[in-house]
Design a protein around this motif. Sequence first.
Motif, PDB file in Angstrom:
ATOM      1  N   ASN A 341      44.284  31.564  27.049  1.00  0.00           N
ATOM      2  CA  ASN A 341      44.191  31.113  28.434  1.00  0.00           C
ATOM      3  C   ASN A 341      44.632  32.234  29.359  1.00  0.00           C
ATOM      4  N   ILE A 342      43.751  32.643  30.261  1.00  0.00           N
ATOM      5  CA  ILE A 342      44.100  33.607  31.297  1.00  0.00           C
ATOM      6  C   ILE A 342      44.129  32.840  32.609  1.00  0.00           C
ATOM      7  N   ARG A 343      45.325  32.581  33.097  1.00  0.00           N
ATOM      8  CA  ARG A 343      45.502  31.775  34.299  1.00  0.00           C
ATOM      9  C   ARG A 343      45.999  32.652  35.447  1.00  0.00           C
ATOM     10  N   ASN A 344      45.852  32.116  36.649  1.00  0.00           N
ATOM     11  CA  ASN A 344      46.247  32.863  37.849  1.00  0.00           C
ATOM     12  C   ASN A 344      45.627  34.255  37.850  1.00  0.00           C
ATOM     13  N   LEU A 345      44.377  34.325  37.402  1.00  0.00           N
ATOM     14  CA  LEU A 345      43.660  35.593  37.399  1.00  0.00           C
ATOM     15  C   LEU A 345      43.343  35.978  38.838  1.00  0.00           C
ATOM     16  N   LYS A 346      43.831  37.139  39.262  1.00  0.00           N
ATOM     17  CA  LYS A 346      43.682  37.565  40.656  1.00  0.00           C
ATOM     18  C   LYS A 346      43.041  38.954  40.704  1.00  0.00           C
ATOM     19  N   LEU A 347      42.100  39.109  41.643  1.00  0.00           N
ATOM     20  CA  LEU A 347      41.460  40.395  41.884  1.00  0.00           C
ATOM     21  C   LEU A 347      41.471  40.672  43.380  1.00  0.00           C
ATOM     22  N   ALA A 348      41.666  41.933  43.745  1.00  0.00           N
ATOM     23  CA  ALA A 348      41.654  42.335  45.152  1.00  0.00           C
ATOM     24  C   ALA A 348      40.780  43.568  45.307  1.00  0.00           C
ATOM     25  N   ARG A 349      39.941  43.530  46.354  1.00  0.00           N
ATOM     26  CA  ARG A 349      39.077  44.684  46.640  1.00  0.00           C
ATOM     27  C   ARG A 349      38.889  44.761  48.145  1.00  0.00           C
ATOM     28  N   GLU A 350      39.331  45.887  48.698  1.00  0.00           N
ATOM     29  CA  GLU A 350      39.315  46.049  50.146  1.00  0.00           C
ATOM     30  C   GLU A 350      40.052  44.870  50.770  1.00  0.00           C
ATOM     31  N   GLU A 351      39.414  44.071  51.617  1.00  0.00           N
ATOM     32  CA  GLU A 351      40.087  42.940  52.249  1.00  0.00           C
ATOM     33  C   GLU A 351      39.825  41.626  51.529  1.00  0.00           C
ATOM     34  N   SER A 352      39.122  41.696  50.400  1.00  0.00           N
ATOM     35  CA  SER A 352      38.750  40.479  49.685  1.00  0.00           C
ATOM     36  C   SER A 352      39.777  40.142  48.613  1.00  0.00           C
ATOM     37  N   ARG A 353      39.935  38.842  48.377  1.00  0.00           N
ATOM     38  CA  ARG A 353      40.848  38.349  47.366  1.00  0.00           C
ATOM     39  C   ARG A 353      40.130  37.293  46.525  1.00  0.00           C
ATOM     40  N   GLY A 354      40.340  37.351  45.213  1.00  0.00           N
ATOM     41  CA  GLY A 354      39.725  36.376  44.333  1.00  0.00           C
ATOM     42  C   GLY A 354      40.735  35.787  43.370  1.00  0.00           C
ATOM     43  N   GLN A 355      40.447  34.577  42.893  1.00  0.00           N
ATOM     44  CA  GLN A 355      41.361  33.907  41.962  1.00  0.00           C
ATOM     45  C   GLN A 355      40.552  33.027  41.021  1.00  0.00           C
ATOM     46  N   GLY A 356      41.001  32.939  39.757  1.00  0.00           N
ATOM     47  CA  GLY A 356      40.284  32.119  38.797  1.00  0.00           C
ATOM     48  C   GLY A 356      41.043  31.960  37.504  1.00  0.00           C
ATOM     49  N   LEU A 357      40.325  31.520  36.455  1.00  0.00           N
ATOM     50  CA  LEU A 357      40.918  31.348  35.132  1.00  0.00           C
ATOM     51  C   LEU A 357      39.841  31.570  34.082  1.00  0.00           C
ATOM     52  N   LEU A 358      40.300  31.807  32.858  1.00  0.00           N
ATOM     53  CA  LEU A 358      39.398  32.017  31.724  1.00  0.00           C
ATOM     54  C   LEU A 358      40.014  31.394  30.490  1.00  0.00           C
ATOM     55  N   ILE A 359      39.206  30.680  29.701  1.00  0.00           N
ATOM     56  CA  ILE A 359      39.662  30.069  28.451  1.00  0.00           C
ATOM     57  C   ILE A 359      38.742  30.521  27.333  1.00  0.00           C
ATOM     58  N   LEU A 360      39.314  31.055  26.261  1.00  0.00           N
ATOM     59  CA  LEU A 360      38.530  31.531  25.115  1.00  0.00           C
ATOM     60  C   LEU A 360      39.129  30.976  23.838  1.00  0.00           C
ATOM     61  N   ASP A 361      38.303  30.290  23.032  1.00  0.00           N
ATOM     62  CA  ASP A 361      38.718  29.839  21.708  1.00  0.00           C
ATOM     63  C   ASP A 361      38.278  30.908  20.705  1.00  0.00           C
ATOM     64  N   THR A 362      39.247  31.612  20.116  1.00  0.00           N
ATOM     65  CA  THR A 362      38.912  32.734  19.240  1.00  0.00           C
ATOM     66  C   THR A 362      38.301  32.284  17.918  1.00  0.00           C
ATOM     67  N   ASP A 363      38.476  31.019  17.551  1.00  0.00           N
ATOM     68  CA  ASP A 363      37.884  30.517  16.310  1.00  0.00           C
ATOM     69  C   ASP A 363      36.391  30.205  16.480  1.00  0.00           C
TER      70      ASP A 363
END
Length: 399
Positions: A341-363
């Motif tokens: 689980n990748i939570r509170n995923l944040k990206l910033a570029r110039e004046e832009s801000r992004g937020q999200g999450l990612l879930i991966l089942d490795t099996d």
Amino acid sequence: VRSRRQRQMCIRDRSVMITDGTGTLDISSQSKMSLEDIKNGGRVDLKLDFDNFKTKSIFHFLNGKLDPFSAALTGQIQAKATKNNLFLSTKDKVSLGDLDLLLSAPNPLLSMKNAQLKKMSISLNLEPFQLKLLTQLHLDQSEIDVEAKIDDKGINAKLVSSKFNFADIPKISNIPIQGSGELNIDISGAWDNVIFNLDGKFIDSNVAGYKLGDLEFDALLPLKEKRLTFKSINAKKGSTLLNAKINLALSNKAYPLFIDYSATKATYNDLIEILNPIIPAGFKNYRDIQARFKTKGKVHIDFNNRPVKLDLNVEGNSLSYQGEYFDGFGADILMNAGRLNIRNLKLAREESRGQGLLILDTDTNYLEYEFLMKKLSLRSFNLYRLSPVSYTHLTLPTT
């Protein structure tokens, strides 16, 4: 009834052989000396020829105090015996065969192959009991100076090496280790509470596939607790600086290895090497990713095919991939039961801000993600600007 002549029996041009079932000890003397002479302060010179003779047999009189250490001696030792003292020394190397430290059956904590003693000197007082040892321990790629003092109460010993290679001890508690450098070990304590204090500096270090690079460490091993604690580890791998504390349980339990770490300076490609065993295969292929960040977290590792447990935090100020870049990023990374689980995923570029999450089942390779980025023009992406679509002058909707 024994005669006086029998009680004063001399040893001359004779030998006595002792066997422990697997090896032999042959004791011989060229001196003419009676037992009565020794009792009156005389000295006898002896030659001891060992052939695969177990250390447990030699130190039987210690009532098992040194039983965790196991070896088999082969070689010749010179001895001088008096009423209350025994002095031992070697002219040539004495083989120990495989030198093991066994805390619990069936597997040793560590095993040294082809161990040899050189320049050995032992002074043994019988009453009160005290043994002093000076020697050099030679392994295939390592040399260790050894100084030890043993008595009825406990042990005090120092092992110092400026030339040590873990190729000579490839595993500790079945965990593979690589690296070479300096190693210092202090062994002290009462017999019911013997403690190992260890510190060292190593290059090209690799622990169970985790490539730590150059490191310095300070560790503690209380034998009765069956736990190896690295109180501090400072490692440098490429441009990454890593600080960690590690607990390794030496008993048979789930998730015996626990790592609490922080890195004030790290890069993506360094981290792929450092955490190689737990990085999903797909991530290892993205070598074009360039990222600088700081990270901290906790890692639980099992060596019986149980999935790793992660609780990590990452904060970065530079991220790029195939010409695209971000000015900042961050995430909380959790993994349990094979689910990433990748939570509170944040990206910033110039004046832009992004937020999200990612879930991966490795099996099952099931992937689910969600991401929202506000006020970001498509023309800020190189891939869009260089494509014919850019002429439509589209802009992402704002919210």
